[in-house]
Design a protein around this motif. Structure first.
Motif, short mmCIF file in Angstrom:
data_model
loop_
_atom_site.label_atom_id
_atom_site.label_comp_id
_atom_site.label_asym_id
_atom_site.label_seq_id
_atom_site.Cartn_x
_atom_site.Cartn_y
_atom_site.Cartn_z
N GLU A 28 0.87 -1.24 0.06
CA GLU A 28 -0.03 -0.18 -0.01
C GLU A 28 0.89 1.25 0.07
N LEU A 29 2.12 1.19 0.73
CA LEU A 29 2.92 2.52 0.77
C LEU A 29 3.47 2.77 -0.56
N VAL A 30 3.94 1.56 -1.22
CA VAL A 30 4.55 1.75 -2.43
C VAL A 30 3.59 2.11 -3.37
N SER A 31 2.19 1.71 -3.56
CA SER A 31 1.28 2.04 -4.24
C SER A 31 0.92 3.55 -4.08
N LEU A 32 0.75 4.01 -2.80
CA LEU A 32 0.59 5.38 -2.74
C LEU A 32 1.61 6.47 -3.04
N LEU A 33 2.92 5.91 -3.34
CA LEU A 33 3.76 6.82 -3.52
C LEU A 33 4.19 6.70 -5.07
N ILE A 34 3.57 5.66 -6.06
CA ILE A 34 3.91 5.39 -7.42
C ILE A 34 2.79 5.89 -8.28
N VAL A 35 1.57 5.68 -7.77
CA VAL A 35 0.16 5.92 -8.64
C VAL A 35 0.27 7.51 -8.70
N PRO A 36 0.19 8.04 -9.80
CA PRO A 36 0.13 9.35 -10.12
C PRO A 36 -1.25 10.04 -9.90
N SER A 37 -1.26 11.44 -9.58
CA SER A 37 -2.67 12.10 -9.74
C SER A 37 -2.23 13.45 -10.34
N GLY A 38 -3.14 14.10 -10.56
CA GLY A 38 -2.83 15.53 -11.08
C GLY A 38 -2.31 16.35 -10.45
N TYR A 39 -2.67 16.25 -9.00
CA TYR A 39 -2.10 17.23 -8.15
C TYR A 39 -0.30 16.77 -7.98
#
Length: 117
Positions: free
Chosen positions: A78-89
């Motif tokens: 989950e930590l790696v996912s939150l750091l890798i998945v992009p958002s517009g912000y």
């Protein structure tokens, strides 16, 4: 400060100031530009997650924020996912960080060159 003000004013200002601080301290090179961009991207994703999960307390009466506790129950995936998945912000914040870095490092390099001449 409410949620929209935090997302649209506070975080972008912080990222622009970080870029200015990095620009003062580091010379301009492709490797540093890449590393600062990567750091900014990861930091932007973490900041957006922190905001989205309620880590920041607003000014509402009796408002409490979870603080860094929003990261406490995350697994490694989950930590790696939150750091890798992009958002517009994250792209906007990374762009502001790089803009501050480039502008400041070019300005510092030009002022050093003029001082030597």
């Amino acid at each position: 400060m409410g949620a929209i003000e935090t997302l649209m004013l506070f975080y972008p200002t912080i990222f622009l100031l970080l870029g200015i601080i990095f620009g003062i301290g580091y010379k301009l090179s492709k490797r540093r530009l890449f590393l600062i961009g990567l750091f900014g991207y990861l930091l932007a994703n973490a900041a957006f997650f922190f905001f989205r999960e309620g880590g920041f307390a607003g000014l509402e009466q009796g408002a409490t924020g979870a603080g860094l506790g929003v990261f406490a129950d995350l697994t490694f995936v989950e930590l790696v996912s939150l750091l890798i998945v992009p958002s517009g912000y994250s792209f906007i914040y990374t762009g502001l960080l790089l803009l501050g870095y480039l502008f400041t490092s070019i300005t510092v390099a030009l002022s050093r060159k003029n001082a030597e001449a």
